[in-house]
Scaffold this active site. Structure first.
Site, PDB file in Angstrom:
ATOM      1  CG  ASP A  64      -2.069  -0.979   1.115  1.00  0.00           C
ATOM      2  OD1 ASP A  64      -2.112  -1.735   0.132  1.00  0.00           O
ATOM      3  OD2 ASP A  64      -2.903  -1.050   2.053  1.00  0.00           O
ATOM      4  CB  CYS A 103      -2.547  -6.988  -1.390  1.00  0.00           C
ATOM      5  SG  CYS A 103      -3.981  -7.106  -0.327  1.00  0.00           S
ATOM      6  CE  LYS A 156      -0.832  -8.816   2.217  1.00  0.00           C
ATOM      7  NZ  LYS A 156      -1.388  -7.444   2.156  1.00  0.00           N
ATOM      8  CG  HIS A 158      -3.262 -11.559   1.300  1.00  0.00           C
ATOM      9  ND1 HIS A 158      -3.568 -10.259   0.971  1.00  0.00           N
ATOM     10  CD2 HIS A 158      -4.416 -12.110   1.726  1.00  0.00           C
ATOM     11  CE1 HIS A 158      -4.845 -10.027   1.192  1.00  0.00           C
ATOM     12  NE2 HIS A 158      -5.391 -11.140   1.657  1.00  0.00           N
ATOM     13  CG  HIS A 257      -2.049  -3.441   4.724  1.00  0.00           C
ATOM     14  ND1 HIS A 257      -3.018  -3.513   5.711  1.00  0.00           N
ATOM     15  CD2 HIS A 257      -2.650  -3.875   3.587  1.00  0.00           C
ATOM     16  CE1 HIS A 257      -4.141  -3.969   5.183  1.00  0.00           C
ATOM     17  NE2 HIS A 257      -3.949  -4.185   3.892  1.00  0.00           N
ATOM     18  CG  ASP A 316       0.545  -4.359  -2.371  1.00  0.00           C
ATOM     19  OD1 ASP A 316       0.623  -3.121  -2.214  1.00  0.00           O
ATOM     20  OD2 ASP A 316      -0.116  -5.088  -1.611  1.00  0.00           O
ATOM     21  CG  ASN A 317      -2.340  -2.161  -3.567  1.00  0.00           C
ATOM     22  OD1 ASN A 317      -2.463  -3.324  -3.164  1.00  0.00           O
ATOM     23  ND2 ASN A 317      -2.262  -1.141  -2.746  1.00  0.00           N
ATOM     24  CE  LYS A 334      -5.604  -2.197  -0.426  1.00  0.00           C
ATOM     25  NZ  LYS A 334      -5.185  -2.572   0.943  1.00  0.00           N
TER      26      LYS A 334
END
Length: 571
Positions: A64, A103, A156, A158, A257, A316-317, A334
């Site tokens: 993030d 993500c 992470k 996920h 995040h 990641d975004n 995001k």
């Protein structure tokens, strides 16, 4: 020549053993070498042995991080990232580089080299959802192992954990330290709120989620997660200094995040400079991550590993502006397919880059799905896989040549036979071809960032949909997406729509998002553990109770126009 190198290695090893013996005799104590440096700082590969045939690969994924959250993009310089800046400015900055808007899809595209419409993980996996990254897909660590790499995941995951064969160690990683869900408390290492009632039907699940390989790792509780992850990355590097095999290290940070947590000393430098509390803590978390980048690269250089290494940094975004991030001057955040949601911070740094590209911007089109072929074909020496959507970008980045990528698909779905003008709209998607970007479907309120408002609160979706269901922008000349040319550029629009339909017809079924009550960690000593064994989601049909439970969790009119967030069991 070989015998000379072997003899020199023996001499160095004997010297180190002699040194240790002398220290033990003189002090009467057993010497314990620090985990990070170990014996590696005493043992260096002989220069005559030359560089590794295959470089080490380190991929650092921030979570993030906004476009405007690094100093080299930051128009107001309110956040300081000197170490990230240095790495970016000495390397190649990827200024036309895209991820997915959230993500899980980004991570899945990174691991598979596929667009999100072709790996099935199109949405964020919540705790207790039964799907995971499909096991029929061979992913990056599995492929790199075949090419002689040791593989490590720190941070992470996920990508699902409902079954043991979904876990990182079962998907190609030799070692894993981190968590399976999408976020965690940075100190308690829990996901969700454990103070919620211990009821299988609670609104969201909560429990402990920190693992070392496949064992619960409670010994780290109380330590700040970013510190843990960077230290483990340093240990991995140190442990490989004497190995002949190259390593692949995926440092998948939880920072920045939510939850917004960081030791106070990282916030102090922003007192009196940033007034918004969320932005201030977000800045402290970013500075802590930046310090970690210094510690990591210092280790690489001190142990003489840097010369054989390719380091990539990426988000990641786009940033979550409602949690303190900033994507100025890009539109959106995001969860959106406007530039602020998918155009992300990224750079490559390595001594293996050509001298003429070091310190430059690379403006060729690139996406997160390109890293798999870039690493496997370009760096590890593997062969081209025609089934992939990603393309090998290594030569383009290394020498500054034009990008082999001409288009990038962000999302697609719905009725692939929908024709322009048909009502209702039954197809959606976003695609970039050349300089043109088509978005089919609502985009939320189109309010552009104000440089005076770093938080960009006005961009956050307020529950109403824009009248502009479809947009077409020339990103080269209109990077901030202010001029919608959908009604003017008919030929361009038709070309992009045709390609969008092509990708729509190649789409695979979406992984089920039904959440199972049995996944509640309160039913398993308060820990998030795999809860289905050898279970195939493609063969499973949700019960009425499963569907009702998922509705309770998700039917909140989420932040997307035209999407209620509700599920009927036919996802």
């Amino acid at each position: 020549m070989t015998s000379n190198i072997w003899m020199k290695s023996c001499v160095v090893t004997l010297s180190v053993l002699s040194l240790l013996l002398i220290m033990i005799i003189s002090t009467g104590k057993v010497v314990v070498v620090d985990n990070v440096t170990r014996l590696a700082k005493h043992v260096r590969r002989d220069p005559e042995s030359g560089p590794r045939k295959k470089p080490n690969i380190i991929f650092i994924l921030a979570d993030d991080l906004g476009w405007n959250d690094v100093s080299y993009h930051n128009s107001s310089c309110d956040i300081h990232t000197p170490n990230i800046d240095r790495l970016a400015k000495e390397g190649v900055r990827l200024e036309n580089y895209y991820a997915q808007s959230v993500c899980t899809p980004s991570r899945a595209s990174f691991m598979t080299g596929l667009y999100k419409s072709r790996h099935g993980l199109e949405n964020v996996l919540a705790a207790g959802e039964a799907g995971c990254l499909p096991n029929n897909l061979e992913i990056m660590p599995q492929i790199l192992k075949r090419h002689g790499y040791t593989t490590h995941l720190v941070g992470k995951w996920h990508l699902g954990f409902s079954r043991r064969n979904c876990l990182p160690n079962q998907r190609g990683f030799d070692t894993f330290l981190g968590f399976h869900n999408g976020a965690l408390d940075y100190y308690r290492h829990t996901h969700g709120n454990p103070s919620q009632p211990k009821d299988p039907d609670i609104k969201y699940f909560a429990g402990f989620d920190f693992w070392e390989n496949e064992k619960v790792a409670e010994d780290y509780t109380g330590q700040y997660a970013t510190h843990i992850f960077v230290k483990r990355a340093q240990e991995i590097i140190a442990n490989h200094t004497q190995n002949v095999e190259p390593f692949f290290l995926f440092l998948s940070l939880s920072a920045v995040h939510t939850p917004l947590q960081v030791p106070q000393n990282y916030i102090e430098q922003y007192e009196g400079k940033i007034t918004d509390q969320k932005r201030k803590i977000h800045a402290g978390m970013t500075s802590c991550m930046d310090e970690g980048m210094k510690n990591l690269t210092d280790t690489l250089q001190r142990l003489d590993v840097w010369k054989d290494t390719v380091l990539v940094f990426s988000s990641d975004n786009g940033g979550a502006v409602y949690e303190g991030a900033s994507n100025i001057p890009l539109l959106g955040h995001k969860g959106r397919f406007t530039e602020g949601g998918i155009r992300v911070v990224g750079f490559v740094n390595s001594p293996l880059l050509s001298k003429q590209v070091q310190g430059t911007n690379y403006t060729g089109l690139m996406g997160i799905a390109d890293w798999l072929p870039t690493f496997v074909e370009g760096i590890a020496g593997g062969s081209k896989d025609p089934k992939l959507d990603g393309v090998n970008m290594w030569e383009s980045i290394r020498y500054g040549t034009s990008s082999p990528r001409k288009e990038y698909l962000y999302e697609v779905g719905g009725n692939c036979n929908w024709n322009e003008g048909d009502e209702p709209l039954t197809m959606y998607g976003t695609i970039r071809i050349g300089d043109w970007k088509l978005h089919l479907g609502g985009v939320g309120q189109r309010i552009w960032p104000n440089d005076k408002d770093q938080q960009m609160r006005e961009i956050h979706f307020n529950g109403t949909c824009s009248s502009e269901l479809h947009t077409l922008h020339n990103i080269r000349f209109d990077p901030y997406e202010k001029h919608n040319l959908y009604q003017k550029e008919h030929d361009v629009r038709a070309t992009l729509l045709k390609k969008l339909k092509y990708h729509c017809r190649r789409k695979v079924p979406t992984v089920q998002r039904i959440e199972r009550k049995e996944a509640n960690p309160q039913l398993r000593q308060g820990v998030f553990t795999p809860w289905l064994d050898d279970w195939n989601y493609l063969e499973w049909h949700p019960t009425k109770a499963d569907i009702e439970h998922t509705k309770k969790r998700y039917c909140r009119w989420e932040e997307f126009c035209g999407d209620t967030g509700c599920f009927n069991g036919t996802i």
